[in-house]
Design a protein around this motif. Structure first.
Motif, short mmCIF file in Angstrom:
data_model
loop_
_atom_site.label_atom_id
_atom_site.label_comp_id
_atom_site.label_asym_id
_atom_site.label_seq_id
_atom_site.Cartn_x
_atom_site.Cartn_y
_atom_site.Cartn_z
N THR A 532 0.68 -39.46 0.84
CA THR A 532 0.59 -38.25 1.66
C THR A 532 1.84 -38.09 2.52
O THR A 532 2.37 -39.07 3.04
CB THR A 532 -0.65 -38.31 2.56
N ALA A 533 2.30 -36.84 2.63
CA ALA A 533 3.46 -36.52 3.47
C ALA A 533 3.23 -35.15 4.09
O ALA A 533 2.40 -34.36 3.63
CB ALA A 533 4.75 -36.51 2.65
N ALA A 534 3.96 -34.87 5.16
CA ALA A 534 3.83 -33.58 5.84
C ALA A 534 4.48 -32.49 5.01
O ALA A 534 5.55 -32.67 4.43
CB ALA A 534 4.48 -33.65 7.22
N SER A 535 3.81 -31.33 4.94
CA SER A 535 4.38 -30.18 4.24
C SER A 535 5.55 -29.62 5.04
O SER A 535 5.53 -29.62 6.28
CB SER A 535 3.34 -29.08 4.06
N ASP A 536 6.54 -29.16 4.33
CA ASP A 536 7.64 -28.47 5.00
C ASP A 536 7.12 -27.16 5.58
O ASP A 536 6.27 -26.49 5.00
CB ASP A 536 8.76 -28.21 3.98
N PHE A 537 7.62 -26.81 6.76
CA PHE A 537 7.17 -25.59 7.43
C PHE A 537 7.99 -24.42 6.90
O PHE A 537 9.15 -24.23 7.23
CB PHE A 537 7.35 -25.74 8.94
N ASN A 538 7.38 -23.62 6.02
CA ASN A 538 8.07 -22.48 5.43
C ASN A 538 7.05 -21.40 5.11
O ASN A 538 5.86 -21.52 5.42
CB ASN A 538 8.85 -22.91 4.18
N VAL A 549 0.49 -32.86 2.10
CA VAL A 549 0.32 -32.94 0.66
C VAL A 549 -0.10 -34.36 0.32
O VAL A 549 0.43 -35.32 0.88
CB VAL A 549 1.63 -32.55 -0.07
N GLY A 550 -1.05 -34.51 -0.58
CA GLY A 550 -1.61 -35.82 -0.88
C GLY A 550 -3.08 -35.84 -0.50
O GLY A 550 -3.64 -34.85 0.00
N HIS A 551 -3.73 -36.98 -0.72
CA HIS A 551 -5.18 -37.07 -0.56
C HIS A 551 -5.62 -38.03 0.53
O HIS A 551 -6.84 -38.18 0.73
CB HIS A 551 -5.83 -37.49 -1.88
N ASP A 552 -4.69 -38.68 1.23
CA ASP A 552 -5.11 -39.67 2.22
C ASP A 552 -5.49 -39.04 3.56
O ASP A 552 -6.33 -39.58 4.28
CB ASP A 552 -4.00 -40.70 2.44
N LYS A 553 -4.86 -37.95 3.93
CA LYS A 553 -5.12 -37.33 5.22
C LYS A 553 -5.39 -35.83 5.02
O LYS A 553 -4.62 -35.14 4.33
CB LYS A 553 -3.92 -37.50 6.16
N ILE A 554 -6.46 -35.36 5.63
CA ILE A 554 -6.79 -33.93 5.65
C ILE A 554 -6.71 -33.50 7.11
O ILE A 554 -7.48 -33.97 7.96
CB ILE A 554 -8.19 -33.64 5.09
N SER A 555 -5.78 -32.63 7.44
CA SER A 555 -5.56 -32.24 8.82
C SER A 555 -6.71 -31.38 9.34
O SER A 555 -7.25 -30.54 8.62
CB SER A 555 -4.25 -31.48 8.96
N ASP A 556 -7.12 -31.65 10.59
CA ASP A 556 -8.11 -30.79 11.23
C ASP A 556 -7.41 -29.51 11.70
O ASP A 556 -6.31 -29.55 12.23
CB ASP A 556 -8.75 -31.51 12.41
N ASN A 557 -8.05 -28.40 11.47
CA ASN A 557 -7.44 -27.10 11.78
C ASN A 557 -8.48 -26.14 12.31
O ASN A 557 -9.62 -26.09 11.82
CB ASN A 557 -6.78 -26.48 10.53
N ASN A 558 -8.08 -25.39 13.30
CA ASN A 558 -8.81 -24.20 13.74
C ASN A 558 -7.74 -23.22 14.14
O ASN A 558 -7.33 -23.15 15.30
CB ASN A 558 -9.75 -24.51 14.90
#
Length: 790
Positions: A532-538, A549-558
């Motif tokens: 898992t790595a951070a997505s580029d901000f675009n 991106v990847g399956h180890d971490k799913i970011s919490d979002n609201n």
């Protein structure tokens, strides 16, 4: 000749002689045509069948059935024996035209003798001289003191004698050969010419072979050539390729002599022995193959007893794709295998480009798909090349099985299920994480509502993962699991209006977009990170559900993302001429899930603003830019601006500015431009595919300058010269490999167009560094034999 139907049934042809020249055709054929027309008066007239193109090849059956045409000012002879044509004599048959002042044809032996301004055109290849003795059908005979020109590469020369062996092979004695275009004047000498004791031309194989030859450049002997083969077209051929010479500060002087083996139309190989004065001898090989169910490239390099390392050195790589037939359907597979002998290989050699990285992938993957199901198996193992001064963390070896099932528009719903089982293994002393087996699942369903004026798509996702570690975590557990749901809503509208700019009818769109994501927080801080790595901000990632991106971490979002795009389209063609966009997120809550303990979480409130623009109102100009702007600090976090100017072929100028706050700031220029423009010689491109004309200099280069470091990062400067039948290139390059070291190189190439090249080609370097660079001699299609039809 003309045709008349007087006193004959419709469609019946009659042969008549022309008014100005006597024409001898096969009289019996004409009589038979008339008799057949009279015997079948009720049949419909003959009609011509259309053909998409003229036939380049003529099969033997057509040759045997076709008549021989003889024309001239005066014709005498005896039927079925000899025919003598004097004054503008001409003989025609499929693929062959013979012209002369006098022409004798003896039918029983199929023997033709021509004298005086003899010209023979054989499938577009032309020979001219004083006398010819030829068996026409077998194409065996001799031609005295001929000059010749070949169709496919426009090469020409002269000889004391030409011997026609068969329809494909010709041997010329005391011959010359060049592709330089002849210029007016008796003292003209080609810039380069091959002078040989004899040259054999094989037009069937498109190969020429010279013996006892010298290559002259500017009327000076340049290279003795005891025996050499060369192409008569762009077709592949076996043989020794031109040697290449290079200079380096580590390997010393390098001399390579490649041998190319055209094994079959779908297979070939190249073997390249190289002498390095500082290291020794290395042999590189490349084997390419293209089969009905698979294709690939195998490369290998071996150096026994490297003098600098006191060891044997080798490297190999295999890239193959293909399909395997099974009872359940086809299985597509890919192989990407790379291996080298030691950790220093990447820095010592550059002969095999894929082996100059410090992490070499050995990747095998197979995929089966049918009726919505997709099954993928993968095995990925890495060879990590370590250095005592720069130890890198090796990536994880991966064994994976992935199964997916998806349905689109199932009662209006799109849904899918995905299951993934993966095994991650690596050197724990360097990764500092346990190896693991991971089970991952993803279920998602969406209901798109689409109309011409817009769309709205709600979507539900459920992510779940379970781990089994080979050692305990910091909390003492050897297993872990996580389940995270996600809801998203994507909606957009499209408005259009007619407008105009500079008398050009346009359509302007206005496309607002709203994207909402709600993912509740689930504690994942105890989970290691494997893929898992951070997505580029675009502009692409700002409208996605997960920040990673990847399956180890799913970011919490609201959060909700607002976007607005406007486009200007050509009203006639629909071509996009300009695009302007803006997007920004508003986060209702702080993000809590991070990649690791050192990563800063995203805070509640407004994100940076994404601004983008792309303008192509003219085919000559292009602009593309992206700006990430922080409204709190009133500063740009990241800026990328690129522009290009291409007014015509072989003229391009690219400029780019790249900025990332507290990381880097660079400007980049690259170009290909005729230097002749500087002194007013700015002829336009003629479309011939041969540059802008003879006698032209071209400046090529790239400059990449780091503003925050105040130094050049990459430098490439060179000059190309196009003399028409030969080209010269000199390119000097410098590449920064680390903060304290760099490598320099110089490449020089002399290309004799349509014959051979000497030196080290910089073409690949120019193409990879200069966007829209054009080779001055792009490979074109084959010429037609009708080009020289006369």
């Amino acid at each position: 000749m003309r045709f008349s139907s007087r006193a004959l049934p419709p469609g019946a042809p009659v042969c008549r002689p022309p008014l100005t020249r006597l024409v001898a055709l096969v009289a019996l054929a004409c009589a038979q045509m008339s008799v057949q027309a009279q015997e079948t008066p009720d049949e419909a007239p003959l009609t011509l069948n259309s053909s998409p193109r003229l036939q380049e090849g003529i099969d033997q059956a057509q040759r045997d059935a076709a008549p021989v045409f003889l024309m001239g000012e005066q014709i005498t002879g005896r039927p079925d024996l000899e025919t003598i044509v004097q004054g503008q004599a001409e003989m025609r048959k499929p693929g062959t035209v013979i012209k002369a002042d006098r022409l004798e044809y003896y039918a029983p032996d199929d023997q033709a003798r021509a004298s005086g301004n003899v010209r023979i055109n054989r499938n577009g290849n032309v020979f001219e001289g004083p006398s010819l003795d030829l068996k026409v059908e077998a194409f065996e005979g001799t031609f005295e003191s001929p000059t010749y020109r070949f169709l496919q590469n426009d090469a020409h020369g002269n000889a004391s004698k030409a011997e026609f062996i068969d329809p494909d092979r010709t041997v010329v004695r005391n011959a010359t050969y060049t592709t330089c275009r002849r210029k007016p004047g008796p003292d003209w000498v080609p810039d380069w010419v091959l002078r040989a004791a004899d040259i054999e031309f094989d037009t069937g194989e498109d190969v020429g072979v010279a013996h006892g030859a010298y290559l002259y450049f500017k009327d000076t002997p340049l290279l003795p050539v005891p025996a050499i083969s060369f192409p008569l077209s762009d077709a592949r051929k076996s043989g020794v390729m031109p040697p290449t010479i290079g200079l380096g500060d580590v390997n010393g002087t390098e001399l390579s002599v490649p041998y190319y083996w055209n094994i079959a139309p779908n297979r070939d190989a190249t073997v390249t022995p190289t002498v390095m004065t500082a290291r020794g001898v290395t042999v590189a090989g490349e084997f390419r193959y293209l089969e009905p169910t698979y294709s690939g490239v195998l490369r290998a390099n071996y150096m026994p007893s490297d003098k600098l390392r006191s060891a044997n050195r080798w490297g190999a790589t295999l890239n193959q794709t293909g399909n395997l037939g099974t009872d359940l359907g086809n299985v597509a597979y890919t192989l990407n295998l790379n291996r080298v002998s030691d950790d220093n290989y990447w820095s010592d050699f550059s002969s095999i480009g894929s082996l100059t990285s410090r992490t070499l992938a050995n990747d095998m993957q197979a995929t089966w798909a049918r009726s919505g199901y997709t099954v993928t198996g993968r095995s990925l193992k890495w060879q990590t090349l370590q250095s005592s001064s720069s130890v890198i963390t090796p990536p994880y070896d991966l064994t994976q099985l992935n199964v997916q099932y998806s349905q689109l528009n199932d009662r209006g719903f799109d849904w899918s299920l995905q299951g993934d089982v993966s095994q991650f293994e690596s050197d724990k002393s360097l990764t500092k994480q346990p190896n693991t087996q991971r089970l991952y699942g993803l279920a998602q369903v969406s209901r798109p509502f689409i109309a011409p004026e817009g769309y709205i798509t709600p979507k539900l996702q459920l992510h779940t993962s379970a781990y089994q570690f080979d050692s305990t975590l910091s909390n003492g557990n050897r297993s872990a699991d996580s389940t995270v749901p996600t809801f998203s809503l994507d909606a957009g509208l499209v408005f259009e209006r007619e407008t105009a700019w500079s008398d050009r009818d346009l359509v302007q769109t206005l496309e607002p977009r709203l994207f909402y994501v709600r993912t509740p927080y689930r504690n994942q801080s105890y989970l290691p990170n494997y893929d898992t790595a951070a997505s580029d901000f675009n502009f692409a990632s700002i409208f996605t559900e997960n920040a990673y991106v990847g399956h180890d971490k799913i970011s919490d979002n609201n959060l909700v993302t607002f976007g607005l795009t406007t486009r200007f389209l050509d009203a006639q063609t629909g071509e996009q001429l300009a695009r302007f966009g803006v997007a920004q997120r508003y986060r209702f809550e702080d993000q809590l899930v991070t990649l690791n303990s050192t990563t800063s979480p995203a805070l509640a409130g407004w994100s940076d603003v994404m601004l983008g623009a792309g303008v192509n109102f003219s085919r000559q100009w292009g602009l593309d830019s992206t700006v990430q702007y922080n409204p709190l600090t009133a500063q740009s976090s990241r800026v990328t601006v690129g522009a290009r100017y291409t007014p015509s072929p072989y003229r391009v100028f690219n400029a780019a500015y790249r900025f990332q706050r507290d990381v880097s700031e660079q400007i980049d220029f690259s170009w290909q431009w005729p230097l002749n423009d500087l002194w007013g010689d700015a002829d336009q491109f003629t479309g011939s595919g041969k540059g802008l004309g003879e006698g032209r200099y071209y400046a090529v280069g790239r400059l990449n300058y780091s503003l925050n470091e105040s130094r050049m990062v990459d430098t490439l400067l060179g000059v190309e010269y196009d003399a028409g039948c030969w080209l010269a290139r000199v390119v000097v390059g410098r590449v920064q490999t680390s903060s304290t070291s760099s490598t320099s190189s110089i490449k020089f190439e002399l290309e004799f167009v349509g014959f051979t090249r000497l030196g080290v080609s910089p073409l690949q370097t120019l193409k990879s560094n200069i966007s829209r660079y054009q080779n001055l001699r792009e490979t074109g299609g084959s010429n037609s034999r009708f080009s020289n039809y006369d």
